[in-house]
Design an enzyme around this catalytic site. Structure first.
Site, mmCIF file in Angstrom:
data_model
loop_
_atom_site.group_PDB
_atom_site.id
_atom_site.type_symbol
_atom_site.label_atom_id
_atom_site.label_comp_id
_atom_site.label_asym_id
_atom_site.label_seq_id
_atom_site.Cartn_x
_atom_site.Cartn_y
_atom_site.Cartn_z
ATOM 1 N N PRO A 229 0.767 -1.120 -0.059
ATOM 2 C CG PRO A 229 -1.029 -1.615 1.359
ATOM 3 C CD PRO A 229 0.351 -2.112 0.972
ATOM 4 C CE1 TYR A 230 5.851 5.504 1.239
ATOM 5 C CE2 TYR A 230 7.285 3.920 0.182
ATOM 6 C CZ TYR A 230 7.122 5.114 0.620
ATOM 7 O OH TYR A 230 8.047 6.142 0.469
ATOM 8 N N GLY A 231 3.654 1.627 -1.713
ATOM 9 C CA GLY A 231 3.846 2.043 -3.204
ATOM 10 C C GLY A 231 2.637 2.479 -3.813
#
Ligand code: UDP
Length: 336
Positions: free
Chosen positions: A142-144
């Site tokens: 999810p960060y990416g």
């Protein structure tokens, strides 16, 4: 130029604030201090402690300070945390960036420099190493994705608004500190390799663990591209100075060469002169064996090159700060 720096109390943002100030720009910082530190904003630069999601307040800050460019660093950046709490990441990194852009549009601020990440590439196959900007983007956490979505919005927004101009900068492994030793890298918890090694050198940790020694690399450990934070920030200023209606930049920021975990540890031992205990552990899930940039596009188009390419010099700058500030910003007494 009048520049708003979001996340200016964080590691990378605080280095941007210092460079912008020294280059003669008028800087204002907005930071919610969830991960940043008041003491990281140096030189009397005003710090507004506020959430970016509050676009009405941000609009007033933009207008009141006649802001001409926004450098947007504010973000959460722990991959594991993003897997466990994706909504927090999409809200903070994606939704708040959209509110910021909305406020900018209302006031007519047309320049934007965005901190993106090589995590938007996910796990590129060996045929894509070194990584160019054309490598397919397929984040694996999810960060990416939270950063990728902002990139997507910026590309569409640029296309629809000829007066808007932005730089999307995809960072590789940012390392090192201000060479004067005034500001540095402080995360809580710390997860990055170089600060962890230096904390072990200081005796704050019993050892450093190598995450995986069975990778298909020459010494079995992961290879990454470590770029000095001041070189990274130089690229931001260069991009900002080249923004103009209709111009859009997408650049990888790395030095274009990879070093293994073992090579980083060896460098830290040379620089600190201390023996660092190493424990070989299992792989960390989601770590690709080798990631390094092909930074030739920004070299070709804007003439940027990394000045600090020697890993010992990068680690020396980090050591200078951490050994003087072993407790980061919470207690700045030097080590005796
Ligand atoms: N790493 C390691 N031990 C640690 C922290 C990191 O071996 O205690 C490795 C990690 O697997 C990766 C490299 O060091 O290959 C850089 O990790 P870091 O978390 O600093 O940055 P990332 O590449 O994950 O963004």
């Amino acid at each position: 130029m009048n520049v708003l720096v979001t996340g200016g109390a964080g590691y990378i943002g605080s280095h941007a604030v210092k460079s912008l100030r020294l280059a003669g720009h008028k800087v204002v910082v907005v930071d919610n201090l969830s991960r940043g530190f008041r003491a990281a904003v140096t030189g009397g630069v005003p710090l507004v402690v506020h959430e970016l999601g509050d676009w009405e307040h941000i609009r007033r800050i933009l207008k009141g300070n006649r802001i001409e460019c926004v450098m947007h660093f504010a973000a959460l950046a722990y991959v594991g945390e993003s897997v466990n709490d994706p909504l927090r990441y999409y809200r903070n990194n994606t939704a708040h960036a959209l509110e910021l852009l909305h406020a900018m549009r209302l006031v007519g601020v047309q320049r934007f420099v965005f901190s993106s990440t090589c995590a938007t590439y996910g796990e590129p196959g060996p045929e894509h190493i070194p990584i160019t900007e054309d490598c397919p983007q397929q984040p694996i956490n999810p960060y990416g994705w939270s950063k990728f979505f902002v990139e997507r919005v910026l590309i569409d927004y640029c296309r629809a608004n000829p007066d808007f101009s932005c730089a999307i900068l995809r960072y590789f492994n940012v390392a090192g500190c201000d060479r004067e030793g005034d500001i540095g890298e402080a995360h809580n918890p710390e997860t990055h390799l170089i600060p962890l090694i230096l904390q072990a050198a200081l005796g704050q940790r019993p050892h450093v663990e190598i995450y995986g020694t069975d990778y298909p690399t020459p010494d079995g450990t992961c290879i990454r591209d470590y770029i000095h934070v001041e070189d990274l920030i130089d690229a931001h200023l260069l991009c900002m100075n080249n923004l103009a209606p209709g111009r859009r930049f997408i650049y990888n920021l790395g030095i274009g060469r990879g070093l293994s975990v073992r090579e980083i540890i060896a460098s830290a031992q040379r620089v600190t002169g201390r023996k660092i205990k190493v424990v070989e552990g299992p792989r960390r899930p989601g770590d690709p064996p080798s990631l390094f940039a092909d930074p030739s596009r920004i070299q070709r188009e804007l003439g940027w090159t990394a000045k600090v390419t020697d890993i010992d010099a990068i680690i020396e700058s980090a050591w200078k700060w951490i050994s003087r500030n072993p407790r980061g910003y919470t207690n700045q007494h030097p080590v005796e």
